[in-house]
Scaffold this motif. Structure first.
Motif, mmCIF file in Angstrom:
data_model
loop_
_atom_site.group_PDB
_atom_site.id
_atom_site.type_symbol
_atom_site.label_atom_id
_atom_site.label_comp_id
_atom_site.label_asym_id
_atom_site.label_seq_id
_atom_site.Cartn_x
_atom_site.Cartn_y
_atom_site.Cartn_z
ATOM 1 N N ALA A 37 0.831 -1.207 0.000
ATOM 2 C CA ALA A 37 0.000 0.000 0.000
ATOM 3 C C ALA A 37 0.868 1.261 0.000
ATOM 4 O O ALA A 37 0.641 2.183 -0.801
ATOM 5 N N TYR A 38 1.869 1.302 0.867
ATOM 6 C CA TYR A 38 2.731 2.483 0.934
ATOM 7 C C TYR A 38 3.607 2.599 -0.307
ATOM 8 O O TYR A 38 3.859 3.697 -0.805
ATOM 9 N N TYR A 39 4.051 1.473 -0.838
ATOM 10 C CA TYR A 39 4.856 1.522 -2.057
ATOM 11 C C TYR A 39 4.034 2.061 -3.225
ATOM 12 O O TYR A 39 4.543 2.814 -4.058
ATOM 13 N N GLY A 40 2.765 1.720 -3.275
ATOM 14 C CA GLY A 40 1.887 2.249 -4.319
ATOM 15 C C GLY A 40 1.811 3.759 -4.269
ATOM 16 O O GLY A 40 1.831 4.436 -5.303
ATOM 17 N N ILE A 41 1.731 4.313 -3.071
ATOM 18 C CA ILE A 41 1.708 5.779 -2.908
ATOM 19 C C ILE A 41 3.039 6.369 -3.371
ATOM 20 O O ILE A 41 3.082 7.355 -4.110
ATOM 21 N N PHE A 42 4.138 5.747 -2.945
ATOM 22 C CA PHE A 42 5.471 6.214 -3.351
ATOM 23 C C PHE A 42 5.640 6.139 -4.864
ATOM 24 O O PHE A 42 6.094 7.096 -5.498
ATOM 25 N N ALA A 43 5.264 5.017 -5.455
ATOM 26 C CA ALA A 43 5.452 4.825 -6.895
ATOM 27 C C ALA A 43 4.632 5.821 -7.706
ATOM 28 O O ALA A 43 5.051 6.232 -8.791
ATOM 29 N N GLY A 44 3.495 6.221 -7.189
ATOM 30 C CA GLY A 44 2.654 7.175 -7.902
ATOM 31 C C GLY A 44 3.280 8.546 -8.047
ATOM 32 O O GLY A 44 3.044 9.253 -9.026
ATOM 33 N N SER A 45 4.096 8.939 -7.076
ATOM 34 C CA SER A 45 4.713 10.265 -7.130
ATOM 35 C C SER A 45 6.213 10.205 -7.391
ATOM 36 O O SER A 45 6.807 11.194 -7.798
ATOM 37 N N GLY A 46 6.834 9.057 -7.121
ATOM 38 C CA GLY A 46 8.274 8.928 -7.309
ATOM 39 C C GLY A 46 9.085 9.525 -6.178
ATOM 40 O O GLY A 46 10.303 9.592 -6.249
ATOM 41 N N ASP A 47 8.416 9.971 -5.130
ATOM 42 C CA ASP A 47 9.131 10.506 -3.972
ATOM 43 C C ASP A 47 8.294 10.303 -2.716
ATOM 44 O O ASP A 47 7.277 9.633 -2.743
ATOM 45 N N MET A 48 8.726 10.909 -1.635
ATOM 46 C CA MET A 48 8.096 10.691 -0.327
ATOM 47 C C MET A 48 7.111 11.777 0.079
ATOM 48 O O MET A 48 6.598 11.761 1.184
ATOM 49 N N ARG A 49 6.814 12.731 -0.788
ATOM 50 C CA ARG A 49 6.028 13.893 -0.362
ATOM 51 C C ARG A 49 4.665 13.527 0.214
ATOM 52 O O ARG A 49 4.187 14.180 1.124
ATOM 53 N N PHE A 50 4.012 12.495 -0.300
ATOM 54 C CA PHE A 50 2.687 12.136 0.209
ATOM 55 C C PHE A 50 2.758 11.236 1.450
ATOM 56 O O PHE A 50 1.753 11.015 2.114
ATOM 57 N N LEU A 51 3.934 10.724 1.736
ATOM 58 C CA LEU A 51 4.124 9.862 2.909
ATOM 59 C C LEU A 51 4.906 10.565 4.015
ATOM 60 O O LEU A 51 5.004 10.060 5.121
ATOM 61 N N LYS A 52 5.458 11.716 3.713
ATOM 62 C CA LYS A 52 6.367 12.417 4.619
ATOM 63 C C LYS A 52 5.754 12.690 5.995
ATOM 64 O O LYS A 52 6.363 12.402 7.021
ATOM 65 N N GLY A 53 4.563 13.238 6.032
ATOM 66 C CA GLY A 53 3.929 13.561 7.319
ATOM 67 C C GLY A 53 3.737 12.332 8.180
ATOM 68 O O GLY A 53 4.041 12.336 9.372
ATOM 69 N N TYR A 54 3.236 11.267 7.570
ATOM 70 C CA TYR A 54 3.042 10.026 8.327
ATOM 71 C C TYR A 54 4.383 9.466 8.784
ATOM 72 O O TYR A 54 4.553 9.100 9.949
ATOM 73 N N TYR A 55 5.352 9.405 7.867
ATOM 74 C CA TYR A 55 6.667 8.857 8.210
ATOM 75 C C TYR A 55 7.294 9.628 9.368
ATOM 76 O O TYR A 55 7.803 9.033 10.316
ATOM 77 N N GLU A 56 7.238 10.937 9.306
ATOM 78 C CA GLU A 56 7.834 11.739 10.377
ATOM 79 C C GLU A 56 7.096 11.554 11.701
ATOM 80 O O GLU A 56 7.692 11.668 12.764
ATOM 81 N N SER A 57 5.810 11.241 11.659
ATOM 82 C CA SER A 57 5.060 11.041 12.911
ATOM 83 C C SER A 57 5.483 9.774 13.647
ATOM 84 O O SER A 57 5.252 9.650 14.843
ATOM 85 N N ILE A 58 6.092 8.844 12.922
ATOM 86 C CA ILE A 58 6.541 7.605 13.572
ATOM 87 C C ILE A 58 8.063 7.470 13.575
ATOM 88 O O ILE A 58 8.600 6.454 14.008
ATOM 89 N N LEU A 59 8.777 8.499 13.111
ATOM 90 C CA LEU A 59 10.240 8.475 13.056
ATOM 91 C C LEU A 59 10.799 8.505 14.474
ATOM 92 O O LEU A 59 10.706 9.517 15.171
ATOM 93 N N VAL A 60 11.374 7.390 14.903
ATOM 94 C CA VAL A 60 11.773 7.216 16.296
ATOM 95 C C VAL A 60 12.849 8.210 16.734
ATOM 96 O O VAL A 60 12.908 8.591 17.896
#
Length: 130
Positions: free
Chosen positions: A53-76
């Motif tokens: 699911a997350y790879y599909g989001i990444f592949a659609g844009s080619g970068d992390m911009r749509f996942l960045k907020g979520y990723y940073e919220s769990i970045l230990v």
């Protein structure tokens, strides 16, 4: 396609019931957290479904911009002191999140900002194992 992908491993302690004394205070397993043995195939299946699911989001844009907020919220290590082990010279700094292309943003102790594209970022010895 000109893009280089690097895959690193992920370890999940599934049914481990005890650990050696030197890591006992920091290591855990799904068994120790839940009190139940887990089916490893179901765990792998669930991880792969989330990855897809997350790879599909990444592949659609080619970068992390749509996942960045979520990723940073769990970045230990976000907002914490880290040690960057770089062949050009190791340094300490504060992890500030990621860029749209996935590099770790680090503010060095001298106040300069850098982006870590490769190498090892460690919080070991500063905060224990995380």
């Amino acid at each position: 396609d000109g893009i280089r992908y690097v895959v690193t491993g992920t370890g999940i302690n599934a049914n481990t019931q005890s650990f050696p004394p030197e890591i006992r205070d920091t290591a855990t397993s799904l068994f120790l957290e839940s009190g139940k043995e887990v089916d490893r195939t179901r765990i792998i299946g669930a991880i792969m479904a989330e990855f897809a699911a997350y790879y599909g989001i990444f592949a659609g844009s080619g970068d992390m911009r749509f996942l960045k907020g979520y990723y940073e919220s769990i970045l230990v290590n976000k907002g914490k002191q880290v040690m960057v082990l770089d062949p050009a010279g190791s340094y300490k700094g504060r992890a500030d999140g990621i860029t749209d292309t996935g590099e770790l943003k680090v503010t060095k102790e001298d106040g300069t900002q850098t982006e870590v594209r490769s190498g090892e970022v460690s919080v070991r010895g500063i905060y224990g194992y995380t």
